[in-house]
Design an enzyme around this catalytic site. Structure first.
Site, mmCIF file in Angstrom:
data_model
loop_
_atom_site.group_PDB
_atom_site.id
_atom_site.type_symbol
_atom_site.label_atom_id
_atom_site.label_comp_id
_atom_site.label_asym_id
_atom_site.label_seq_id
_atom_site.Cartn_x
_atom_site.Cartn_y
_atom_site.Cartn_z
ATOM 1 N N HIS A 15 0.860 -1.189 0.000
ATOM 2 C CA HIS A 15 0.000 0.000 0.000
ATOM 3 C C HIS A 15 0.894 1.236 0.000
ATOM 4 C CE1 HIS A 15 -4.033 1.710 1.284
ATOM 5 N NE2 HIS A 15 -3.240 2.761 1.333
ATOM 6 N N HIS B 64 -1.143 3.146 11.799
ATOM 7 C CA HIS B 64 0.099 3.921 11.861
ATOM 8 C C HIS B 64 0.053 4.999 12.936
ATOM 9 C CE1 HIS B 64 -2.477 6.250 9.147
ATOM 10 N NE2 HIS B 64 -1.690 7.294 9.276
ATOM 11 N N GLU C 70 -3.342 14.798 11.521
ATOM 12 C CA GLU C 70 -4.273 14.598 10.412
ATOM 13 C C GLU C 70 -5.696 15.012 10.800
ATOM 14 O OE1 GLU C 70 -3.978 10.475 9.439
ATOM 15 O OE2 GLU C 70 -1.810 10.545 9.125
ATOM 16 N N HIS D 102 -6.615 13.047 14.233
ATOM 17 C CA HIS D 102 -5.627 12.149 14.828
ATOM 18 C C HIS D 102 -4.328 12.941 14.923
ATOM 19 C CE1 HIS D 102 -8.241 9.141 12.470
ATOM 20 N NE2 HIS D 102 -8.695 9.206 13.718
ATOM 21 N N HIS E 56 -3.768 5.148 14.934
ATOM 22 C CA HIS E 56 -5.081 5.132 14.287
ATOM 23 C C HIS E 56 -5.004 4.266 13.033
ATOM 24 C CE1 HIS E 56 -2.817 8.520 12.590
ATOM 25 N NE2 HIS E 56 -3.533 8.392 11.494
#
Length: 424
Positions: A281, A324, A330, A355, A361
């Site tokens: 990803h 992560h 964020e 976050h 999260h």
């Protein structure tokens, strides 16, 4: 309505033929007796490649106004002081539409921010409005404004022209530029106020010359003006607070202009998504539309990142965003659809989440189980548009964000129910 295309191009446009001087930016007598005014959003001596300024030719100069006095409206448009900031992961329900006639200025609400208007940082606001602005304008002297509509069409009247901005588009208004917002109906959305280096397109590095947001897809308005002799209120955000004064004419009286600092709009559907075609990803930075660099290379004062419709084809890969903890903070919003890492519910269009840096999260338990059990065939993620304001500093939250009855008390519960790994 016509637009000029390109990002940070040097444009030249006139609403009346012959209004632009031919050879000099500030001739002794501009055409038609207009007044020449330079509008600069960088220092005069900034390197040429980074210098942003435009020459405006207007019916009256902007100097003709009385003293500013404190503005009493927009009670929740306030800087965060850190008093209400916690390490907790936060999520909010959408703002309801206000009762009665509330315009864009009075409908803005601050959720958080960091830094300082005199240096760098960001402010994060949401807006909910039901009435158009008519004889007043807003000027943000603290920073440029990235406006992300979620509901309702905005008609933005700026000093340099008009723009229509619907959900799925964004608008970028330079710091110090006056504008008003006319509505086609009840409207709601998000705002990132950028105190730092102006937003620009990110470098592409190994991607090469093409991909992500293309400069040609940004649209800047052509010159347009109104000649109205009546009282207009100017509401200015300056050093974190609001001020007001009155002038006796419309501030939108620029008949012609040329330069490279101007408002613009961008259709997020034109973003060219990049991704893996083998395994793993990619980092979310691959979804960056605009970036405001900091003095630390590779670490942004603010990134504007989107998660639009796209194909997922990676093999042997956990496809939603992985769990992560990040040096970046964020703040997320959802324009429409369902975000693929929160399919368990609770993250609604018009809502938001935060976050802050180094707090773990990722996808909720339901989305995680679904992704780990999925038959990994090529899959189209469709009918969704989420975004993120991402900053290198802690995003301090305001009293309204923490006590305004829209904060979800059970957000942590979405990460309950994970089974313990079975070790040999």
């Amino acid at each position: 309505m016509h637009y000029q295309t390109g990002f940070l191009n040097h444009f030249a446009t006139e609403a009346i033929e012959g209004a632009l001087p031919e050879r000099r930016n500030s001739p002794q007598i501009p055409p038609f007796g207009l007044y020449a005014e330079q509008f600069s959003t960088t220092a005069f001596t900034a390197p040429r490649a980074e210098n942003r300024r435009s020459w405006l030719y207007r019916i009256r100069p902007t100097t003709a106004h009385g003293a500013f006095r404190p503005y009493q409206g927009a009670p929740h448009l306030r800087a965060a002081d850190g008093m209400y900031t916690t390490p907790n992961r936060l999520r909010w329900d959408p703002l309801p539409m206000p009762e009665g006639a509330v315009d864009f200025i009075d409908g803005m609400v601050t959720y958080g921010g960091n830094g300082d208007p005199s240096e760098s940082g960001i402010g994060i606001h949401l807006y909910a409005a039901t009435a158009s602005m008519d004889t007043r304008a807003f000027q943000n002297s603290d920073g440029e404004m990235l406006i992300v509509p979620q509901q309702g069409e905005l008609h933005l009247i700026t000093e340099l022209g008009r723009m229509e901005v619907t959900p799925g588009f964004i608008a970028l208004i330079p710091a110090g530029m006056r504008f008003r917002v006319e509505l086609a109906g009840p409207s709601r959305g998000y705002i990132c106020e950028n105190f730092g280096a102006p937003f620009r397109l990110p470098d592409l590095g190994p991607i090469g010359a093409n991909g992500l947001a293309n400069p040609r897809d940004f649209e800047t308005p052509v010159a347009w003006f109104e000649d109205r002799d009546e009282d207009f209120e100017i509401v200015q955000k300056f050093n974190g607070t609001l001020w007001t004064t009155t002038i006796d004419h419309s501030p939108f009286d620029v008949v012609a202009w040329h330069g490279n600092t101007a408002p613009c709009r961008y259709d997020l559907a034109r973003f060219n998504v990049m991704g893996t075609v083998s395994f793993d990803h990619p980092d979310p930075s691959i979804f960056t539309v605009l970036t405001s660099p900091s003095d630390t290379p590779g670490t942004a004062n603010c990134d504007f990142v989107i998660f639009p419709p796209r194909w997922m084809v990676a093999e042997d890969t956990f496809r939603p965003p992985w769990f992560h903890r990040n040096v970046m903070s964020e703040f997320m919003g959802l324009i429409h659809g369902v975000y693929d890492a929160k399919e368990g519910g609770g993250f609604a269009p018009g809502g938001a989440s935060l976050h802050n840096q180094f707090n773990g999260h990722g996808p909720d338990a339901q989305s995680t189980r679904k992704a780990m059990e999925a038959d990994l065939k090529p899959t189209k993620i469709d009918d969704t548009l989420a975004f993120m304001f991402e900053s290198r500093a802690i995003i301090q939250t305001t009293q309204f964000a923490m006590t305004g009855n829209f904060l979800q008390s059970d957000y942590d519960a979405c990460w309950e129910g994970f089974e313990k790994a079975k070790l040999p």
